[in-house]
Design a protein around this motif. Sequence first.
Motif, short mmCIF file in Angstrom:
data_model
loop_
_atom_site.label_atom_id
_atom_site.label_comp_id
_atom_site.label_asym_id
_atom_site.label_seq_id
_atom_site.Cartn_x
_atom_site.Cartn_y
_atom_site.Cartn_z
N PRO A 128 0.79 -1.24 0.00
CA PRO A 128 0.00 0.00 0.00
C PRO A 128 0.82 1.28 0.00
CG PRO A 128 0.00 -1.02 2.17
CD PRO A 128 0.62 -2.01 1.24
N CYS A 129 2.11 1.20 0.33
CA CYS A 129 2.94 2.41 0.39
C CYS A 129 3.84 2.59 -0.82
CB CYS A 129 3.79 2.40 1.66
SG CYS A 129 2.84 2.49 3.19
N LEU A 130 3.87 1.63 -1.75
CA LEU A 130 4.81 1.69 -2.86
C LEU A 130 4.47 2.85 -3.78
CD1 LEU A 130 7.30 0.18 -3.94
CD2 LEU A 130 5.76 -1.04 -5.49
N ARG A 131 5.43 3.77 -3.91
CA ARG A 131 5.26 4.95 -4.76
C ARG A 131 6.12 4.90 -6.01
NH1 ARG A 131 1.81 4.99 -1.48
NH2 ARG A 131 0.99 6.75 -0.28
N SER A 132 7.32 4.33 -5.92
CA SER A 132 8.21 4.28 -7.08
C SER A 132 8.76 2.87 -7.27
CB SER A 132 9.35 5.29 -6.95
OG SER A 132 10.13 5.05 -5.80
N LEU A 133 8.67 2.38 -8.51
CA LEU A 133 9.15 1.05 -8.89
C LEU A 133 9.98 1.21 -10.16
CD1 LEU A 133 9.24 -2.02 -8.60
CD2 LEU A 133 7.05 -2.12 -9.83
N LEU A 134 11.28 0.97 -10.04
CA LEU A 134 12.20 1.19 -11.15
C LEU A 134 12.70 -0.16 -11.67
CD1 LEU A 134 14.27 4.15 -9.62
CD2 LEU A 134 12.05 4.19 -10.77
#
Length: 204
Positions: free
Chosen positions: A146-152
């Motif tokens: 629920p807290c994931l904001r950036s996925l590279l």
Amino acid sequence: ISQLSELESLFIVETHVESIPEGIGALSNLKEIYINSSSLERLPTSFGGLRALTRLRMPGCGLTELPDTFRFLTKLQSVDFSANLLISLPDIFTCLQELAELSLNDNSLKSVPPSIWSLDKLNHLNLESNFLTELPMAQEKLLSMPCLRSLLLGKNQLIVFPPSILAFRKLEWLCLSDNKIHELPDGISGLQSLKKLSLKGCPI
């Protein structure tokens, strides 16, 4: 080093270190470690004794593996293992529930364990410049993040848009550049929080 019982921060920067003594595990008050420009290959098993550790930065240290005792570092909030030689990761992430930032870019990872999706407090995950061909599926209950904001995920070998990503409804930044992805799924419209999407170099 084991006698420095009150030590809270350890910085070994721009030096050539080939090993970390087993005695480091006795530093029960150590909260932060920053080591770079070394040729360590591996961490001592006693590393799991650093129960107070919250921040660990070890970029460019030549690490090829992580010890299973890493699971005992349950207070870790930020980890940077970028630019190492990691080929695989132990399946330990269900034990590291305080992690908010995880950088594993510029390694040689071909896969990541499904338990990585159990990190409910994670807001930043960098897996760029590895050899990933897919992301693992997991049980639905482990896929909320629920807290994931950036996925590279740029500069990997992804051929298909990883369906796991569609579960990350709070995602704001998604980088898939320089992969082999040729189409986007209809479900991407469900990522209503997405502000930045990079597909540079993908054959779309």
